[in-house]
Design a protein around this motif. Sequence first.
Motif, PDB file in Angstrom:
ATOM      1  N   GLY A 131       0.801  -1.052  -0.127  1.00 17.45           N
ATOM      2  CA  GLY A 131      -0.094  -0.108   0.032  1.00 17.45           C
ATOM      3  C   GLY A 131       0.946   1.289  -0.050  1.00 17.45           C
ATOM      4  N   ASP A 132       1.844   1.194   0.774  1.00 19.28           N
ATOM      5  CA  ASP A 132       2.696   2.405   0.499  1.00 19.28           C
ATOM      6  C   ASP A 132       3.391   2.507  -0.819  1.00 19.28           C
ATOM      7  N   LEU A 133       3.554   1.800  -1.467  1.00 26.86           N
ATOM      8  CA  LEU A 133       3.969   2.053  -3.171  1.00 26.86           C
ATOM      9  C   LEU A 133       2.695   2.449  -3.796  1.00 26.86           C
ATOM     10  N   ILE A 134       1.586   2.012  -3.810  1.00 29.40           N
ATOM     11  CA  ILE A 134       0.407   2.412  -4.170  1.00 29.40           C
ATOM     12  C   ILE A 134      -0.139   3.953  -3.961  1.00 29.40           C
ATOM     13  N   ASP A 138       0.171   6.963  -6.674  1.00 32.08           N
ATOM     14  CA  ASP A 138      -1.150   7.820  -6.848  1.00 32.08           C
ATOM     15  C   ASP A 138      -0.736   9.182  -6.417  1.00 32.08           C
ATOM     16  N   GLU A 139       0.125   9.558  -5.646  1.00 36.29           N
ATOM     17  CA  GLU A 139       0.392  10.980  -5.395  1.00 36.29           C
ATOM     18  C   GLU A 139       1.241  11.499  -6.538  1.00 36.29           C
ATOM     19  N   VAL A 140       2.160  10.696  -6.937  1.00 41.25           N
ATOM     20  CA  VAL A 140       3.083  11.168  -8.078  1.00 41.25           C
ATOM     21  C   VAL A 140       2.153  11.670  -9.541  1.00 41.25           C
ATOM     22  N   ALA A 141       1.389  10.417  -9.702  1.00 43.15           N
ATOM     23  CA  ALA A 141       0.564  10.624 -10.744  1.00 43.15           C
ATOM     24  C   ALA A 141      -0.257  11.935 -10.848  1.00 43.15           C
ATOM     25  N   LEU A 142      -0.964  12.233  -9.877  1.00 47.84           N
ATOM     26  CA  LEU A 142      -1.593  13.311  -9.602  1.00 47.84           C
ATOM     27  C   LEU A 142      -0.856  14.580  -9.662  1.00 47.84           C
ATOM     28  N   LEU A 143       0.393  14.763  -9.246  1.00 49.80           N
ATOM     29  CA  LEU A 143       1.105  15.979  -9.206  1.00 49.80           C
ATOM     30  C   LEU A 143       1.853  16.264 -10.659  1.00 49.80           C
ATOM     31  N   PRO A 148       5.326  18.397 -13.627  1.00 53.40           N
ATOM     32  CA  PRO A 148       6.070  17.273 -13.896  1.00 53.40           C
ATOM     33  C   PRO A 148       7.241  17.569 -13.008  1.00 53.40           C
ATOM     34  N   GLU A 149       7.963  18.593 -12.940  1.00 50.11           N
ATOM     35  CA  GLU A 149       9.062  18.781 -12.208  1.00 50.11           C
ATOM     36  C   GLU A 149       8.989  18.738 -10.789  1.00 50.11           C
ATOM     37  N   GLU A 150       7.857  19.309 -10.382  1.00 48.74           N
ATOM     38  CA  GLU A 150       7.633  18.928  -8.921  1.00 48.74           C
ATOM     39  C   GLU A 150       7.274  17.576  -8.547  1.00 48.74           C
ATOM     40  N   ALA A 151       6.606  17.169  -9.368  1.00 49.95           N
ATOM     41  CA  ALA A 151       6.525  15.390  -9.318  1.00 49.95           C
ATOM     42  C   ALA A 151       7.736  14.627  -9.190  1.00 49.95           C
ATOM     43  N   ILE A 152       8.722  14.953 -10.122  1.00 50.43           N
ATOM     44  CA  ILE A 152       9.859  14.368  -9.998  1.00 50.43           C
ATOM     45  C   ILE A 152      10.609  14.578  -8.716  1.00 50.43           C
ATOM     46  N   ALA A 153      10.569  16.035  -8.367  1.00 50.44           N
ATOM     47  CA  ALA A 153      11.268  16.215  -7.027  1.00 50.44           C
ATOM     48  C   ALA A 153      10.528  15.510  -5.956  1.00 50.44           C
ATOM     49  N   LEU A 164      11.466   3.245  -1.052  1.00 48.95           N
ATOM     50  CA  LEU A 164      11.084   3.362  -2.218  1.00 48.95           C
ATOM     51  C   LEU A 164      12.222   3.900  -3.261  1.00 48.95           C
ATOM     52  N   ALA A 165      11.804   3.325  -4.352  1.00 50.72           N
ATOM     53  CA  ALA A 165      13.025   3.518  -5.345  1.00 50.72           C
ATOM     54  C   ALA A 165      12.135   4.410  -6.319  1.00 50.72           C
ATOM     55  N   ALA A 166      12.985   5.229  -6.823  1.00 53.11           N
ATOM     56  CA  ALA A 166      12.621   6.316  -7.884  1.00 53.11           C
ATOM     57  C   ALA A 166      11.960   5.734  -9.122  1.00 53.11           C
ATOM     58  N   VAL A 167      12.834   4.739  -9.584  1.00 58.18           N
ATOM     59  CA  VAL A 167      12.485   3.928 -10.654  1.00 58.18           C
ATOM     60  C   VAL A 167      11.323   3.178 -10.713  1.00 58.18           C
ATOM     61  N   GLU A 168      10.909   2.428  -9.480  1.00 58.97           N
ATOM     62  CA  GLU A 168       9.616   1.701  -9.100  1.00 58.97           C
ATOM     63  C   GLU A 168       8.720   2.567  -9.126  1.00 58.97           C
ATOM     64  N   ILE A 169       8.852   3.585  -8.513  1.00 63.04           N
ATOM     65  CA  ILE A 169       7.405   4.444  -8.495  1.00 63.04           C
ATOM     66  C   ILE A 169       7.383   5.078 -10.022  1.00 63.04           C
ATOM     67  N   LEU A 170       8.186   5.544 -10.738  1.00 61.73           N
ATOM     68  CA  LEU A 170       7.788   5.844 -12.152  1.00 61.73           C
ATOM     69  C   LEU A 170       7.338   4.872 -12.961  1.00 61.73           C
ATOM     70  N   ASP A 171       7.842   3.596 -12.883  1.00 62.54           N
ATOM     71  CA  ASP A 171       7.297   2.487 -13.610  1.00 62.54           C
ATOM     72  C   ASP A 171       6.027   2.109 -13.116  1.00 62.54           C
ATOM     73  N   GLU A 172       5.643   2.100 -11.856  1.00 63.28           N
ATOM     74  CA  GLU A 172       4.128   1.459 -11.518  1.00 63.28           C
ATOM     75  C   GLU A 172       3.274   2.578 -11.775  1.00 63.28           C
ATOM     76  N   ALA A 173       3.772   4.031 -11.656  1.00 62.41           N
ATOM     77  CA  ALA A 173       2.859   5.155 -12.252  1.00 62.41           C
ATOM     78  C   ALA A 173       2.560   4.939 -13.640  1.00 62.41           C
ATOM     79  N   ALA A 174       3.612   4.716 -14.288  1.00 55.77           N
ATOM     80  CA  ALA A 174       3.352   4.767 -15.893  1.00 55.77           C
ATOM     81  C   ALA A 174       2.619   3.513 -16.204  1.00 55.77           C
TER      82      ALA A 174
END
Length: 219
Positions: A131-134, A138-143, A148-153, A164-174
Motif C-alpha cells: 500500500g505504501d507504494l500504491i 497515486d500522489e506522483v501521478a496526480l502531481l 512534472p518537475e515538482e512530481a519528479i522532485a 521506495l525506489a525512484a524507478v519503481e515509483i515511475l514504472d508503477e505510475a506509468a
Amino acid sequence: MTPVNPGVPARRHRHACRIAALALLMGSAAKAASTVYRQVAAAPPGQADVEVTLLPLHQVNLAAVTTGLDRARAEDAARWPAAVQWEAEESRRTYDVRYVAARAQEIVDQVDPPVGPYAVPPLTAEQVARGDLITAVDEVALLWKSDPEEAIARVHEMAADGDLAAVEILDEAAASAERCALSAMRQACVAASASEAAALCLAAVTHAVLGVSMLSTDP
C-alpha cells in the motif's frame, strides 16, 4: 537514497518499444475522436443532432493493442536484461525495507482482532508494504498532471529514505496510466453517444501521454 546503477540505460531507451506501442494507441484514439468532431464541424451550425460514424473506433482492436503493449514490454526486457535484473533487485530491496517496518509496527500495535459481522481486520504487514507504494504512485501521478518537475522532485523525496525506489515509483505510475488509457478505450467502445465516445478517446490519449512522459523521464 536509491542506489544508482551506471549500467542502466536512459529510460527512453529502456522502454523504447513500450513507448512506441503507447504512441500507436494515442494515434488510434486521436483518429477516432477526430473523426467524430470533423463530422460535427461539417454539419450546419444550427443542427442539434448530428449523425456520426464511429468506424475508426470500432476498427481499433483493443485485444491486439493490449497484446502489443505486453509484447513491447517483453521486447524491452529482452533488450536490457541487466536493467531488468537491477530493477527487480531494487523492488525486492525496498519491499523488504517497508515490510520490516510494517511488521515492527504491527507487533507494537498488536491488539485483539475485531469481532462481529462488520468487523474489519487490520491490514497485514504485506498489505501495508504494498500500500505504501500504491499511495506514492497515486500522489506522483496526480502531481505529474499539473507540474512534472515538482512530481519528479517529490519522487526524489520519497526515495530518500530507501523504502521506495525512484524507478519503481515511475514504472508503477506509468503502468497505472497505461491501464487507465486502455480502460478509457474500452469504455469508449460501449459509450451511449458519439460525443461521449470521443471524449473517452481523448481521455485515453491523455493517460497514454502521461505514461510516456513517466517512461521517458530519468529520475
